[in-house]
Motif scaffolding. Structure first.
Motif, PDB file in Angstrom:
ATOM      1  N   ALA A 115      19.320  -5.843  24.149  1.00 52.67           N
ATOM      2  CA  ALA A 115      18.698  -4.673  24.774  1.00 52.67           C
ATOM      3  C   ALA A 115      19.741  -3.622  25.121  1.00 52.67           C
ATOM      4  O   ALA A 115      19.517  -2.416  24.957  1.00 52.67           O
ATOM      5  CB  ALA A 115      17.927  -5.098  26.028  1.00 52.67           C
ATOM      6  N   HIS A 116      20.890  -4.070  25.586  1.00 57.26           N
ATOM      7  CA  HIS A 116      21.988  -3.154  25.909  1.00 57.26           C
ATOM      8  C   HIS A 116      22.480  -2.449  24.649  1.00 57.26           C
ATOM      9  O   HIS A 116      22.687  -1.221  24.643  1.00 57.26           O
ATOM     10  CB  HIS A 116      23.129  -3.938  26.552  1.00 57.26           C
ATOM     11  N   ALA A 117      22.632  -3.201  23.570  1.00 55.89           N
ATOM     12  CA  ALA A 117      23.112  -2.622  22.316  1.00 55.89           C
ATOM     13  C   ALA A 117      22.118  -1.616  21.742  1.00 55.89           C
ATOM     14  O   ALA A 117      22.516  -0.584  21.189  1.00 55.89           O
ATOM     15  CB  ALA A 117      23.377  -3.734  21.304  1.00 55.89           C
ATOM     16  N   ALA A 118      20.826  -1.901  21.882  1.00 54.63           N
ATOM     17  CA  ALA A 118      19.801  -0.995  21.354  1.00 54.63           C
ATOM     18  C   ALA A 118      19.850   0.354  22.059  1.00 54.63           C
ATOM     19  O   ALA A 118      19.768   1.412  21.417  1.00 54.63           O
ATOM     20  CB  ALA A 118      18.418  -1.624  21.512  1.00 54.63           C
ATOM     21  N   LEU A 119      20.005   0.339  23.377  1.00 51.79           N
ATOM     22  CA  LEU A 119      20.089   1.589  24.122  1.00 51.79           C
ATOM     23  C   LEU A 119      21.388   2.322  23.809  1.00 51.79           C
ATOM     24  O   LEU A 119      21.399   3.548  23.621  1.00 51.79           O
ATOM     25  CB  LEU A 119      19.987   1.310  25.626  1.00 51.79           C
ATOM     26  N   ALA A 143      15.042  -7.247  30.627  1.00 58.14           N
ATOM     27  CA  ALA A 143      15.661  -8.389  29.957  1.00 58.14           C
ATOM     28  C   ALA A 143      16.464  -9.195  30.978  1.00 58.14           C
ATOM     29  O   ALA A 143      16.523 -10.434  30.909  1.00 58.14           O
ATOM     30  CB  ALA A 143      16.565  -7.922  28.823  1.00 58.14           C
ATOM     31  N   ILE A 144      17.061  -8.479  31.930  1.00 55.51           N
ATOM     32  CA  ILE A 144      17.784  -9.144  33.019  1.00 55.51           C
ATOM     33  C   ILE A 144      16.807  -9.811  33.977  1.00 55.51           C
ATOM     34  O   ILE A 144      16.925 -11.001  34.297  1.00 55.51           O
ATOM     35  CB  ILE A 144      18.662  -8.136  33.790  1.00 55.51           C
ATOM     36  N   TYR A 145      15.814  -9.054  34.431  1.00 50.42           N
ATOM     37  CA  TYR A 145      14.924  -9.555  35.474  1.00 50.42           C
ATOM     38  C   TYR A 145      14.030 -10.700  35.011  1.00 50.42           C
ATOM     39  O   TYR A 145      13.584 -11.513  35.826  1.00 50.42           O
ATOM     40  CB  TYR A 145      14.081  -8.411  36.037  1.00 50.42           C
ATOM     41  N   ARG A 146      13.779 -10.777  33.693  1.00 49.90           N
ATOM     42  CA  ARG A 146      12.962 -11.882  33.183  1.00 49.90           C
ATOM     43  C   ARG A 146      13.674 -13.233  33.310  1.00 49.90           C
ATOM     44  O   ARG A 146      13.042 -14.284  33.147  1.00 49.90           O
ATOM     45  CB  ARG A 146      12.580 -11.654  31.721  1.00 49.90           C
ATOM     46  N   LEU A 187      26.490  -5.423  32.617  1.00 50.58           N
ATOM     47  CA  LEU A 187      26.545  -6.463  31.585  1.00 50.58           C
ATOM     48  C   LEU A 187      27.840  -7.254  31.690  1.00 50.58           C
ATOM     49  O   LEU A 187      27.843  -8.493  31.541  1.00 50.58           O
ATOM     50  CB  LEU A 187      26.421  -5.833  30.199  1.00 50.58           C
ATOM     51  N   ASP A 188      28.947  -6.573  31.947  1.00 49.87           N
ATOM     52  CA  ASP A 188      30.227  -7.264  32.083  1.00 49.87           C
ATOM     53  C   ASP A 188      30.182  -8.281  33.220  1.00 49.87           C
ATOM     54  O   ASP A 188      30.653  -9.412  33.077  1.00 49.87           O
ATOM     55  CB  ASP A 188      31.347  -6.251  32.326  1.00 49.87           C
ATOM     56  N   ALA A 198      27.103  -8.303  39.889  1.00 54.56           N
ATOM     57  CA  ALA A 198      25.943  -7.834  39.126  1.00 54.56           C
ATOM     58  C   ALA A 198      24.905  -7.209  40.057  1.00 54.56           C
ATOM     59  O   ALA A 198      24.339  -6.152  39.750  1.00 54.56           O
ATOM     60  CB  ALA A 198      25.327  -8.987  38.344  1.00 54.56           C
ATOM     61  N   GLY A 199      24.683  -7.837  41.204  1.00 54.10           N
ATOM     62  CA  GLY A 199      23.728  -7.298  42.162  1.00 54.10           C
ATOM     63  C   GLY A 199      24.187  -5.988  42.760  1.00 54.10           C
ATOM     64  O   GLY A 199      23.420  -5.025  42.858  1.00 54.10           O
TER      65      GLY A 199
END
Length: 233
Positions: A115-119, A143-146, A187-188, A198-199
């Motif tokens: 998802a990150h790459a697509a954006l 994609a993260i929250y799922r 993402l990192d 991340a949060g």
């Protein structure tokens, strides 16, 4: 995601609720637009009853407003509502990002990377419309929250439904570049397994989006603020 690929709905009313949320989130139904029950019933292939019940449920959630004379419409964003939503989002999405790292699976991480790459690719190409970037942005976040739980995802979907792609903060290239840089850092942190980072980075990212909306006249919420009456709640 197509309706055909979705799991069978528990009820017709819940089915309509989910379809309405999707249409609001995608911008197919815009803030302030009159929602005609007969049109929705035909579009979703149901009778008027589940449409009416679904609209009442979304009214209780604050997504839809209902007037006895005019009918139902998606609530227009007001300055106070925008600020409140961003504060709620920052807190909720910080927790969700932390939980996602704690529960991450190899497959989940691959979905997030994709998802990150697509954006990133769409932004680099320079041909995607702001609304398209907004949809891809949503795909990255969810994609993260799922990786958390259906409860968390449902809660965040309700908050996100109030902002449509047509009013996206991805409209201006400089802002989009900063938001994408935030995604890189998020993402990192996820790849490093650093839940706290991340949060924190996710909350900072939401706060940045709020500042962008406040500072841009063409994005700033301009609906009339109203005082809700909760005396009968």
């Amino acid at each position: 995601m197509s309706v055909e690929s979705s799991a069978p709905p528990v009820s017709r009313t819940q089915y309509v609720v989910e379809r309405l949320k999707e249409d609001v989130a995608s911008g197919a139904i815009k803030p302030g637009e009159l929602i005609k029950q007969t049109v929705l019933a035909k579009r979703y292939g149901v009778s008027a009853t589940p449409v009416r019940e679904a609209l009442r449920m979304l009214e209780a959630d604050g997504v839809v407003s209902y007037d006895a004379h005019k009918g139902a419409s998606v609530r227009e964003m007001t300055p106070d509502t925008a600020r409140d939503l961003y504060r709620l989002r920052a807190a909720a999405e910080r927790t969700a990002a932390e939980m996602a790292v704690e529960r991450m699976t190899p497959r989940g991480l691959e979905e997030i990377r994709a998802a990150h790459a697509a954006l990133a690719a769409a932004q680099s190409a320079g041909t995607a419309a702001p609304a398209e970037l907004s949809v891809l942005n949503r795909a990255f976040h969810f994609a993260i929250y799922r990786q958390t739980s259906p409860l968390i995802v449902q809660h965040l979907e309700l908050l996100w439904a109030r902002f449509t792609p047509g009013t996206t903060v991805w409209r201006h290239p400089a802002d989009a570049a900063e938001l994408q840089a935030d995604h890189d850092r998020i993402l990192d942190a996820i790849e490093r397994g650093d839940a706290e980072a991340a949060g924190r980075l996710t909350a900072d990212h939401v706060a940045r989006a709020s500042r962008i909306r406040e500072q841009q006249p063409d994005l700033r919420a301009s609906g009339a603020d109203e005082t809700e009456n909760f005396s009968n709640a």
